[in-house]
Design an enzyme around this catalytic site. Structure first.
Site, PDB file in Angstrom:
ATOM      1  N   CYS A 198       0.870  -1.177   0.000  1.00  0.00           N
ATOM      2  CA  CYS A 198       0.000   0.000   0.000  1.00  0.00           C
ATOM      3  C   CYS A 198       0.905   1.225   0.000  1.00  0.00           C
ATOM      4  O   CYS A 198       1.610   1.483   0.978  1.00  0.00           O
ATOM      5  CB  CYS A 198      -0.917   0.005   1.215  1.00  0.00           C
TER       6      CYS A 198
ATOM      7  N   CYS B  37      -4.926   6.170  -3.622  1.00  0.00           N
ATOM      8  CA  CYS B  37      -4.263   4.863  -3.687  1.00  0.00           C
ATOM      9  C   CYS B  37      -2.878   5.090  -4.263  1.00  0.00           C
ATOM     10  O   CYS B  37      -2.747   5.484  -5.431  1.00  0.00           O
ATOM     11  CB  CYS B  37      -5.062   3.892  -4.551  1.00  0.00           C
TER      12      CYS B  37
END
Length: 289
Positions: free
Chosen positions: A85, A218
């Site tokens: 991530c 993101c």
């Protein structure tokens, strides 16, 4: 007898996380516990959870302990495990600085996607070496309702399908995962980015993250978008010897992505710790009962 467990909340361009420091990997955090903590109404709320563990104490990270003292055991908001991530790494690094484990400058963070190099700047921005993008062959399409688009298949340690659209609103509400074809292209699910142009080397995106739904940002998705846009624009730093830098607007802010001639991708953006506190282990045990 219940105990108090420390937590923090942080975000990177409004991609927000519950942070649980657990240096010796003593806590049991099954998927249901993570999902409960990330629940925005009945829990603490977050797109995902950053479990902060020393690499030497985690079986998945012991092999990286010589390179990186700390392991980012990242979980999606539904409790599922994720390889990487990008926004999470920046917030993870900010937490390590906040807790006094590191200072400004360079550090290494172990992830399931490998060891990532991180630089904490004096102005608060955090730059992460995101590794190289893979561009798997094969045609992919994504669809929402009656609309469908061709998509570029990009892998940043996790899978992405990048679709260029005329209007970001065409992606709909993104409550449900967009469909993709062929059906077997992503057996473990996929992150889907919808992209519009804003100017020269400047794009905006929305994203549906697998396991989390639409999020405000993101990091790996922004990297995938920058690479896909560069190739669409005829830019390949490995061929030209010149870095390609793109500004990527996400709903929660702006990230700057640079693909270097050696293929390495760097992502720069903010990371903020917004709160810290404790939760009662008895509450979590009650949720899991």
């Amino acid at each position: 007898m219940s105990t108090r467990i420390a937590f923090l909340k942080g975000h990177g361009t409004e991609n927000d996380f519950v942070i649980v420091p657990d240096p010796e990997n003593a806590l049991d955090l099954p998927p249901a516990a993570v999902a409960a903590l990330c629940d925005r109404r009945a829990g603490l709320g977050g797109d995902g959870l950053l479990h902060v563990v020393r690499s030497a104490a985690h079986p998945e990270a012991r092999g990286m302990a010589a390179e990186a003292e700390w392991f980012m055991d990242y979980r999606n908001g539904d409790g599922s495990v994720a390889e990487m991530c990008g926004n999470g790494v920046r917030v993870f690094a900010r937490y390590l600085q906040h807790a006094g484990h590191v200072t400004e400058g360079d550090l290494a963070v172990a992830t399931r996607g490998g060891v990532k190099t991180v630089h904490i700047a004096k102005n608060g921005d955090v730059t992460v070496g995101m590794g190289r993008a893979l561009l798997p062959a094969g045609d992919v399409e994504v669809s929402v309702g009656e609309r469908e688009w061709p998509a570029r298949n990009v892998n940043m340690g996790n899978p992405h399908a990048v679709a260029f659209v005329a209007d970001l609103d065409h992606a709909g509400d993104l409550y449900a995962p967009p469909s993709h074809a062929p059906a077997g292209a992503y057996p473990d699910g996929v992150n889907v980015e919808f992209v519009v142009d804003r100017g020269p080397r400047h794009v905006a995106m929305r994203v549906h993250e697998r396991g989390s739904g639409e999020t405000r940002s993101c990091g790996t998705g922004a990297c995938a978008v920058a690479v896909a846009t560069a190739r669409r624009d005829g830019l390949d730093p490995a061929a030209t010897g010149t870095p390609a830098t793109y500004t990527v607007d996400v709903p929660g802010g702006t990230l700057v992505i640079t693909e270097r001639p050696d293929g390495e991708i760097e992502m720069t953006g903010p990371a903020v710790i917004v709160a810290e506190g404790e939760f009662d282990s008895a509450w979590l045990e009650g949720v899991l009962a």
